[in-house]
Design a protein around this motif. Structure first.
Motif, PDB file in Angstrom:
ATOM      1  N   GLU A   4     -41.361 -46.795  37.134  1.00 56.08           N
ATOM      2  CA  GLU A   4     -41.685 -45.447  36.281  1.00 56.08           C
ATOM      3  C   GLU A   4     -42.805 -45.517  35.341  1.00 56.08           C
ATOM      4  OE1 GLU A   4     -39.330 -42.526  36.871  1.00 56.08           O
ATOM      5  OE2 GLU A   4     -38.918 -44.175  38.529  1.00 56.08           O
ATOM      6  N   ARG A  52     -33.822 -47.572  40.296  1.00 54.09           N
ATOM      7  CA  ARG A  52     -35.269 -47.157  39.624  1.00 54.09           C
ATOM      8  C   ARG A  52     -35.628 -48.324  38.539  1.00 54.09           C
ATOM      9  NH1 ARG A  52     -35.742 -41.821  36.455  1.00 54.09           N
ATOM     10  NH2 ARG A  52     -33.575 -42.283  35.866  1.00 54.09           N
ATOM     11  N   VAL A  79     -35.130 -46.968  31.500  1.00 54.33           N
ATOM     12  CA  VAL A  79     -35.560 -46.089  32.387  1.00 54.33           C
ATOM     13  C   VAL A  79     -35.067 -44.562  31.899  1.00 54.33           C
ATOM     14  CG1 VAL A  79     -35.469 -45.210  34.962  1.00 54.33           C
ATOM     15  CG2 VAL A  79     -35.455 -47.674  34.145  1.00 54.33           C
ATOM     16  N   ASP A 136     -36.457 -38.407  33.094  1.00 54.70           N
ATOM     17  CA  ASP A 136     -37.908 -38.081  33.633  1.00 54.70           C
ATOM     18  C   ASP A 136     -38.800 -38.604  32.633  1.00 54.70           C
ATOM     19  OD1 ASP A 136     -40.262 -36.668  34.358  1.00 54.70           O
ATOM     20  OD2 ASP A 136     -39.118 -34.801  34.502  1.00 54.70           O
ATOM     21  N   ILE A 137     -39.385 -39.463  32.971  1.00 60.31           N
ATOM     22  CA  ILE A 137     -40.387 -40.265  32.314  1.00 60.31           C
ATOM     23  C   ILE A 137     -41.534 -39.201  32.056  1.00 60.31           C
ATOM     24  CG2 ILE A 137     -42.166 -41.088  34.143  1.00 60.31           C
ATOM     25  CD1 ILE A 137     -41.973 -43.820  32.327  1.00 60.31           C
ATOM     26  N   LYS A 140     -45.916 -44.866  37.528  1.00 56.76           N
ATOM     27  CA  LYS A 140     -46.307 -43.475  37.971  1.00 56.76           C
ATOM     28  C   LYS A 140     -46.978 -42.737  36.956  1.00 56.76           C
ATOM     29  CE  LYS A 140     -41.941 -42.032  38.999  1.00 56.76           C
ATOM     30  NZ  LYS A 140     -40.825 -41.191  39.499  1.00 56.76           N
ATOM     31  N   ASP A 144     -31.851 -48.798  35.110  1.00 55.71           N
ATOM     32  CA  ASP A 144     -31.425 -47.534  35.035  1.00 55.71           C
ATOM     33  C   ASP A 144     -30.037 -47.344  34.884  1.00 55.71           C
ATOM     34  OD1 ASP A 144     -31.429 -44.706  35.351  1.00 55.71           O
ATOM     35  OD2 ASP A 144     -31.960 -44.733  37.308  1.00 55.71           O
TER      36      ASP A 144
END
Length: 230
Positions: free
Chosen positions: A68, A63, A12, A15-16, A71, A55
Motif C-alpha cells: 500500500e 494487502r 493497512v 484506502d491509503i 502505491k 490488513d
C-alpha cells in the motif's frame, strides 16, 4: 557509499489515498528523500518499504503495508514537476514483517541479498518509537551502516495521547522483549506467533474500534509482564 531509505509501515488502512495518517507520513517521507537525494546529487537511492499483511479491514486480508505504501509513493513520484528527480529511485517491497523487530530483520536480509555491506541508512518511523528504533537499529543492522533515524509525528489517534507513562512503559516492554527475541530462532518464532495472534484478535474487532483494541492488547501484555517479573 550506497544510500538506503528504510520506511516502516503502520497497519493497512481501508484506502491509503484517503488515510490522513499515511498521507502525512508518506508525504513527509517523500519530501525528505527528495531533499536528501537532490541536495547530495544521489541518483539511484534504494528505498525499502517494510510491512507485511496486517490488513484487518478488507477481507481476505491479503494487502500488505509495504504494498500500500509503494502505491502511494509511486503516485507522488509520478507528478510532472518531480518526475525528473525521482526517475532513478529504486523501490523495494518487503511484505513479510508483522512487527518492528521483523521490519529490521527482513530489511537487513534484503541488504545482505543485494550485497550491500556498507551504506548510509535513513530510517523513517513513528515519533513515539524513536528511542527504541535507534537502539534496535544499532543492534541489528550493525556498525557497517551509518544510520540516521528520522521520526515523523504523524499519529493523531487516541493512542498518541495515551500519556507518557503508558507510552514509556510500552516502549520499555518492547525493548526488553526484543532483547529476548534476538537470543534464539525459537524465541523469534514465538514472537511471530504472538503478533499473529494480535492480528487474529484485531480482525474480530470493528475497524472503528481498532485504536482502543490495540491499547487494550498492549495493556494486557504489560500485566502479563508484571506477573512474570513480580
Amino acid at each position: 557509499m550506497k544510500n538506503v531509505f528504510l520506511i516502516f509501515g503502520y497497519g493497512v488502512p481501508r484506502d491509503i489515498f484517503k488515510d490522513e495518517h499515511y498521507n502525512f507520513y508518506l508525504k513527509m517521507v517523500f519530501n525528505r528523500i527528495y531533499d536528501v537525494t537532490t541536495e547530495s546529487a544521489i541518483k539511484n537511492p534504494l528505498i525499502i518499504f517494510t510491512g507485511g499483511k496486517t490488513d484487518c479491514i478488507v477481507k481476505p486480508f491479503r494487502r500488505s503495508e509495504a504494498g500500500e505504501m509503494i502505491k502511494f509513493m509511486k503516485s507522488l513520484m509520478k507528478r510532472s514537476f518531480v518526475r525528473r528527480a525521482t526517475g532513478g529511485w529504486t523501490l523495494v517491497l518487503e511484505p513479510k514483517a508483522i512487527s518492528t523487530l521483523e521490519n529490521f530483520l527482513f530489511s537487513k536480509a534484503i541488504l545482505q541479498k543485494r550485497k550491500i555491506r556498507k551504506a548510509n541508512v535513513f530510517l523513517f518511523c513513528e515519533k513515539s518509537r524513536e528511542r527504541r528504533i535507534k537502539i534496535l537499529a544499532k543492534k541489528i543492522l550493525g556498525k557497517n551502516y551509518c544510520i540516521k533515524v528520522i521520526p515523523i509525528d504523524f499519529d493523531i489517534s487516541s493512542n498518541r495521547y495515551a500519556g507518557r507513562e503508558f507510552l514509556a512503559k510500552k516502549e520499555a516492554l518492547e525493548l526488553k522483549h526484543s532483547a529476548w527475541v534476538l537470543q534464539s530462532p525459537e524465541n523469534l518464532k514465538k514472537h511471530h506467533e504472538a503478533f499473529a495472534e494480535k492480528l487474529t484478535y484485531l480482525r474480530t474487532v470493528k475497524p472503528e474500534d481498532h485504536v482502543k483494541a490495540i491499547k487494550k492488547w498492549w495493556e494486557s501484555k504489560m500485566k502479563e509482564a508484571e506477573k512474570i517479573e513480580g
